[in-house]
Design a protein around this motif. Structure first.
Motif, PDB file in Angstrom:
ATOM      1  N   VAL A  35      10.773  -5.905  15.783  1.00  0.00           N
ATOM      2  CA  VAL A  35       9.998  -4.710  16.520  1.00  0.00           C
ATOM      3  C   VAL A  35       8.837  -5.463  17.549  1.00  0.00           C
ATOM      4  O   VAL A  35       8.077  -6.192  17.457  1.00  0.00           O
ATOM      5  CB  VAL A  35       8.837  -4.104  15.227  1.00  0.00           C
ATOM      6  N   LYS A  36       8.450  -4.936  18.491  1.00  0.00           N
ATOM      7  CA  LYS A  36       7.477  -5.714  19.544  1.00  0.00           C
ATOM      8  C   LYS A  36       6.217  -5.566  18.748  1.00  0.00           C
ATOM      9  O   LYS A  36       5.929  -4.798  17.949  1.00  0.00           O
ATOM     10  CB  LYS A  36       7.601  -5.316  21.308  1.00  0.00           C
ATOM     11  N   ALA A  37       5.076  -6.534  18.376  1.00  0.00           N
ATOM     12  CA  ALA A  37       3.819  -6.179  18.142  1.00  0.00           C
ATOM     13  C   ALA A  37       2.875  -4.995  18.399  1.00  0.00           C
ATOM     14  O   ALA A  37       1.881  -4.684  17.836  1.00  0.00           O
ATOM     15  CB  ALA A  37       2.982  -7.471  19.043  1.00  0.00           C
ATOM     16  N   ALA A  38       2.698  -4.868  20.107  1.00  0.00           N
ATOM     17  CA  ALA A  38       2.138  -3.691  19.975  1.00  0.00           C
ATOM     18  C   ALA A  38       2.865  -2.460  18.985  1.00  0.00           C
ATOM     19  O   ALA A  38       2.478  -1.958  18.739  1.00  0.00           O
ATOM     20  CB  ALA A  38       2.347  -3.013  21.865  1.00  0.00           C
ATOM     21  N   LEU A  39       4.235  -2.500  19.273  1.00  0.00           N
ATOM     22  CA  LEU A  39       5.053  -1.352  18.167  1.00  0.00           C
ATOM     23  C   LEU A  39       4.486  -1.575  16.786  1.00  0.00           C
ATOM     24  O   LEU A  39       4.081  -0.503  15.708  1.00  0.00           O
ATOM     25  CB  LEU A  39       6.595  -0.819  18.598  1.00  0.00           C
ATOM     26  N   ALA A  40       4.251  -2.518  16.259  1.00  0.00           N
ATOM     27  CA  ALA A  40       4.283  -2.505  15.024  1.00  0.00           C
ATOM     28  C   ALA A  40       2.911  -2.520  14.345  1.00  0.00           C
ATOM     29  O   ALA A  40       2.022  -2.755  13.396  1.00  0.00           O
ATOM     30  CB  ALA A  40       4.145  -4.594  14.979  1.00  0.00           C
ATOM     31  N   ALA A  41       2.122  -2.787  15.606  1.00  0.00           N
ATOM     32  CA  ALA A  41       0.320  -2.343  15.368  1.00  0.00           C
ATOM     33  C   ALA A  41       0.406  -1.378  15.474  1.00  0.00           C
ATOM     34  O   ALA A  41      -0.766  -0.046  15.556  1.00  0.00           O
ATOM     35  CB  ALA A  41      -0.528  -2.830  16.798  1.00  0.00           C
ATOM     36  N   HIS A  42       1.134   0.352  15.697  1.00  0.00           N
ATOM     37  CA  HIS A  42       1.051   1.033  16.161  1.00  0.00           C
ATOM     38  C   HIS A  42       0.958   1.821  14.199  1.00  0.00           C
ATOM     39  O   HIS A  42       1.082   1.770  13.194  1.00  0.00           O
ATOM     40  CB  HIS A  42       2.474   2.074  16.218  1.00  0.00           C
ATOM     41  N   PRO A  43       0.009   3.361  13.980  1.00  0.00           N
ATOM     42  CA  PRO A  43      -0.516   2.887  12.662  1.00  0.00           C
ATOM     43  C   PRO A  43       0.537   4.175  11.691  1.00  0.00           C
ATOM     44  O   PRO A  43      -0.131   3.626  10.759  1.00  0.00           O
ATOM     45  CB  PRO A  43      -1.170   4.512  12.732  1.00  0.00           C
ATOM     46  N   VAL A  44       1.572   4.278  11.860  1.00  0.00           N
ATOM     47  CA  VAL A  44       2.727   5.166  11.083  1.00  0.00           C
ATOM     48  C   VAL A  44       3.385   3.859  10.837  1.00  0.00           C
ATOM     49  O   VAL A  44       3.957   3.986   9.907  1.00  0.00           O
ATOM     50  CB  VAL A  44       3.347   6.141  11.914  1.00  0.00           C
ATOM     51  N   TYR A  45       3.822   2.599  11.934  1.00  0.00           N
ATOM     52  CA  TYR A  45       4.537   1.175  11.225  1.00  0.00           C
ATOM     53  C   TYR A  45       4.234   0.745   9.614  1.00  0.00           C
ATOM     54  O   TYR A  45       5.363   0.637   8.963  1.00  0.00           O
ATOM     55  CB  TYR A  45       4.707   0.403  12.213  1.00  0.00           C
ATOM     56  N   GLN A  46       3.518   0.429   8.871  1.00  0.00           N
ATOM     57  CA  GLN A  46       2.612  -0.680   8.238  1.00  0.00           C
ATOM     58  C   GLN A  46       3.197   0.350   7.162  1.00  0.00           C
ATOM     59  O   GLN A  46       3.563   0.527   5.969  1.00  0.00           O
ATOM     60  CB  GLN A  46       1.960  -0.995   7.889  1.00  0.00           C
ATOM     61  N   PRO A  47       1.978   1.709   7.015  1.00  0.00           N
ATOM     62  CA  PRO A  47       2.280   2.790   6.322  1.00  0.00           C
ATOM     63  C   PRO A  47       3.761   3.660   5.938  1.00  0.00           C
ATOM     64  O   PRO A  47       4.510   3.474   4.909  1.00  0.00           O
ATOM     65  CB  PRO A  47       1.970   4.080   6.181  1.00  0.00           C
ATOM     66  N   ASN A  48       5.355   2.962   6.916  1.00  0.00           N
ATOM     67  CA  ASN A  48       6.145   3.101   6.766  1.00  0.00           C
ATOM     68  C   ASN A  48       7.900   2.497   6.241  1.00  0.00           C
ATOM     69  O   ASN A  48       7.837   2.863   5.317  1.00  0.00           O
ATOM     70  CB  ASN A  48       6.638   4.006   8.146  1.00  0.00           C
ATOM     71  N   LEU A  49       6.713   1.326   6.692  1.00  0.00           N
ATOM     72  CA  LEU A  49       7.672  -0.049   6.183  1.00  0.00           C
ATOM     73  C   LEU A  49       6.972   0.291   4.168  1.00  0.00           C
ATOM     74  O   LEU A  49       8.074  -0.325   3.268  1.00  0.00           O
ATOM     75  CB  LEU A  49       7.199  -0.855   6.809  1.00  0.00           C
ATOM     76  N   ARG A  50       5.312   0.425   3.904  1.00  0.00           N
ATOM     77  CA  ARG A  50       5.156   0.192   2.484  1.00  0.00           C
ATOM     78  C   ARG A  50       6.194   1.911   1.955  1.00  0.00           C
ATOM     79  O   ARG A  50       7.116   1.315   0.859  1.00  0.00           O
ATOM     80  CB  ARG A  50       4.162   0.597   2.503  1.00  0.00           C
ATOM     81  N   LEU A  51       6.190   2.382   2.401  1.00  0.00           N
ATOM     82  CA  LEU A  51       7.878   4.236   2.264  1.00  0.00           C
ATOM     83  C   LEU A  51       9.073   3.328   1.574  1.00  0.00           C
ATOM     84  O   LEU A  51       9.542   3.735   0.271  1.00  0.00           O
ATOM     85  CB  LEU A  51       7.069   5.277   2.614  1.00  0.00           C
ATOM     86  N   LEU A  52       9.766   2.268   2.398  1.00  0.00           N
ATOM     87  CA  LEU A  52      10.841   1.894   2.379  1.00  0.00           C
ATOM     88  C   LEU A  52      10.856   0.749   1.271  1.00  0.00           C
ATOM     89  O   LEU A  52      11.969   1.315   0.054  1.00  0.00           O
ATOM     90  CB  LEU A  52      10.954   1.383   3.427  1.00  0.00           C
ATOM     91  N   ARG A  53       9.674   0.040   1.671  1.00  0.00           N
ATOM     92  CA  ARG A  53       9.662  -1.026   0.026  1.00  0.00           C
ATOM     93  C   ARG A  53       9.643  -0.038  -1.241  1.00  0.00           C
ATOM     94  O   ARG A  53      10.306  -0.024  -2.515  1.00  0.00           O
ATOM     95  CB  ARG A  53       8.424  -2.026   0.287  1.00  0.00           C
ATOM     96  N   ASP A  54       8.502   0.691  -0.676  1.00  0.00           N
ATOM     97  CA  ASP A  54       8.512   2.032  -2.629  1.00  0.00           C
ATOM     98  C   ASP A  54      10.108   2.012  -3.390  1.00  0.00           C
ATOM     99  O   ASP A  54       9.617   2.539  -3.648  1.00  0.00           O
ATOM    100  CB  ASP A  54       7.069   2.872  -2.534  1.00  0.00           C
ATOM    101  N   ALA A  55      10.817   2.584  -2.154  1.00  0.00           N
ATOM    102  CA  ALA A  55      11.846   3.177  -2.415  1.00  0.00           C
ATOM    103  C   ALA A  55      12.731   2.178  -2.698  1.00  0.00           C
ATOM    104  O   ALA A  55      14.132   3.173  -3.019  1.00  0.00           O
ATOM    105  CB  ALA A  55      12.632   4.534  -1.648  1.00  0.00           C
ATOM    106  N   GLY A  56      11.989   1.153  -2.485  1.00  0.00           N
ATOM    107  CA  GLY A  56      13.380   0.257  -2.829  1.00  0.00           C
ATOM    108  C   GLY A  56      14.104  -0.901  -2.073  1.00  0.00           C
ATOM    109  O   GLY A  56      15.281  -1.834  -2.385  1.00  0.00           O
ATOM    110  N   VAL A  57      13.464  -0.281  -0.407  1.00  0.00           N
ATOM    111  CA  VAL A  57      14.192  -1.331   0.135  1.00  0.00           C
ATOM    112  C   VAL A  57      13.522  -2.413   0.310  1.00  0.00           C
ATOM    113  O   VAL A  57      12.580  -2.355   0.225  1.00  0.00           O
ATOM    114  CB  VAL A  57      13.916  -0.235   1.904  1.00  0.00           C
ATOM    115  N   THR A  58      14.301  -3.873   0.183  1.00  0.00           N
ATOM    116  CA  THR A  58      13.700  -4.990   0.964  1.00  0.00           C
ATOM    117  C   THR A  58      13.565  -4.925   2.745  1.00  0.00           C
ATOM    118  O   THR A  58      14.803  -5.259   2.930  1.00  0.00           O
ATOM    119  CB  THR A  58      14.760  -6.210   0.320  1.00  0.00           C
ATOM    120  N   VAL A  59      12.369  -5.220   2.452  1.00  0.00           N
ATOM    121  CA  VAL A  59      12.455  -5.803   4.221  1.00  0.00           C
ATOM    122  C   VAL A  59      11.733  -6.975   4.374  1.00  0.00           C
ATOM    123  O   VAL A  59      10.605  -8.136   4.189  1.00  0.00           O
ATOM    124  CB  VAL A  59      11.304  -4.430   4.756  1.00  0.00           C
ATOM    125  N   HIS A  60      12.868  -7.405   5.467  1.00  0.00           N
ATOM    126  CA  HIS A  60      12.065  -8.929   5.416  1.00  0.00           C
ATOM    127  C   HIS A  60      11.216  -9.272   7.368  1.00  0.00           C
ATOM    128  O   HIS A  60      11.734  -8.588   7.564  1.00  0.00           O
ATOM    129  CB  HIS A  60      13.035 -10.050   5.858  1.00  0.00           C
TER     130      HIS A  60
END
Length: 176
Positions: A120-145
């Motif tokens: 993911v490009k840095a500009a997109l990774a800075a989008h306000p939904v990105y980090q919360p969505n990664l947390r949501l996936l982690r909370d669901a059991g996904v391992t995010v590298h």
């Protein structure tokens, strides 16, 4: 001796995608049977016939028709390599508008190990939904590298692919 465990490998449209055959080769050498599922755009970047010959399974892009047999064996684990901003956010929202997203949503409900390697490009990774969505996936059991494993350079080196293989080794079921 039991058969090798099955890895469902979802490929999204990011610069490492055209070199995914190199990853498949390393995964097979590490003891995986790999089944590829590509997003529609990623599929247009791939030599699907060569990858099907390499894996022994068709590269899936489209839904199968009702009554058609499942072309891939059941997964023992899954990985998304590379995972794009679009796919990660749609997946976190529960969208299933492509086969790749439908497979990921179903696998999320199984409890099988799922590993995600974002590109993911840095500009997109800075989008306000990105980090919360990664947390949501982690909370669901996904391992995010996270990190720079797949970010740059655009050319994937054997060392970078080997790091993906090493990370997936922990998800491989033990032989019985």
């Amino acid at each position: 001796m039991s058969e090798a465990p099955v890895l469902h490998l979802v490929v999204c449209a990011a610069p490492p995608a055209p070199r995914v055959g190199d990853l498949v080769e390393l995964l097979a050498a590490d003891g995986w049977r790999v089944c590829l599922i590509a997003t529609p755009t990623a599929a247009s970047w791939l030599d699907r016939d060569a990858l099907a010959a390499q894996t022994g399974h068709q590269v899936r892009v489209q839904w199968r028709r009702p009554g058609d047999p499942e072309p891939h064996p059941p997964a023992d684990a899954a990985a998304v390599v590379p995972a794009t901003f679009n796919t990660l956010n749609k997946w976190a929202a529960g969208a299933s508008d492509t086969l790749a997203l439908g497979v990921l949503n179903e696998l999320l409900g199984t409890g099988l190990p799922i590993h995600v390697f974002p590109r993911v490009k840095a500009a997109l990774a800075a989008h306000p939904v990105y980090q919360p969505n990664l947390r949501l996936l982690r909370d669901a059991g996904v391992t995010v590298h996270e990190g720079d494993l797949l970010r740059a350079p655009d050319e994937m080196t054997p060392t970078r692919w080997a790091a993906v293989v090493d990370a997936l080794r922990v998800a491989r079921p033990r032989a019985t």
